[in-house]
Write a protein that holds these residues in place. Structure first.
Motif: not given
Length: 202
Positions: A36-37, A49-59, A61-70, A117-122
């Motif tokens: 969870g967040l 509380g500061g999450f939505y100042k940095q990211f639009r949504s959890k999705d 964040l997932a895209v940005q985190a995966c881009e960095r890891v990959l 899991d990623a194949a079922r997301h955005s």
């Protein structure tokens, strides 16, 4: 005031980087829906509380985190090819299909950890994975071209598919000997070697 604002922006960027880094590890360990967040932010030393100042949504964040890891994983793999090693394919396969990689899910391959899991997301997340797969295939093709002929597998798509599939299966079994056999057999198949030696030696 300007100085304070600059410090604030710098701290905000550092906080964002910390969340992305923590998310990359935690998503691999728990899946996108298994964390969870609050826990994601807590792992970065921040509050939800500061999450939505940095990211639009959890999705987002997932895209940005995966881009960095990959991107980091691609760079590491490419560095093996660029190092001038005599057999970069063997080095890549050996590192990937190792017990150390198998046991370090949070620091390992994103494809094996959360690919289904990623194949079922955005669509944006799927596109991120697709772009990285294409990058991996290019790097593996360069590795194959720079390595001695192994006589077993020279198709980068088959190499990547075998590595990822074997890593997934090796993590699914509790029998250590069977897990190692899966890794060693895949290595042997890719490099035209007898894959039984490592498991037997252990």
């Amino acid at each position: 005031m300007g100085s304070v604002m600059r410090v604030s922006r710098a701290q905000a960027e550092e906080n964002r980087r910390a969340v992305i880094e923590a998310a990359g590890r935690l998503f691999r360990e728990h899946g996108f829906d298994g964390i969870g967040l609050n826990d994601l932010m807590g792992a970065a030393g921040l509050t939800q509380g500061g999450f939505y100042k940095q990211f639009r949504s959890k999705d987002d964040l997932a895209v940005q985190a995966c881009e960095r890891v990959l991107a980091e994983s691609s760079e590491k793999m490419a560095s093996v090819v660029e190092s001038g090693a005599d057999d970069p394919l063997a080095s890549i396969v050996g590192q990937y299909l190792s017990c150390e990689h198998r046991d370090n899910v949070g620091e390992g391959c994103l494809f094996a950890a959360v690919g289904p899991d990623a194949a079922r997301h955005s669509p944006a997340l799927v596109q991120t994975f697709e772009a990285s797969i294409k990058s991996y295939l290019q790097i593996l093709d360069a590795a194959i071209q720079s390595s001695p002929p192994h006589g077993a597998q020279s198709d980068p798509a088959a190499v990547l598919s075998t590595m990822v599939g074997a890593l997934v299966l090796s993590r699914l079994v509790k029998d250590e000997n069977l897990s190692r056999q899966i890794l060693d057999s895949a290595t042997g198949s890719l490099l035209n070697r007898d894959g039984s030696t490592e498991a037997e030696a252990s």
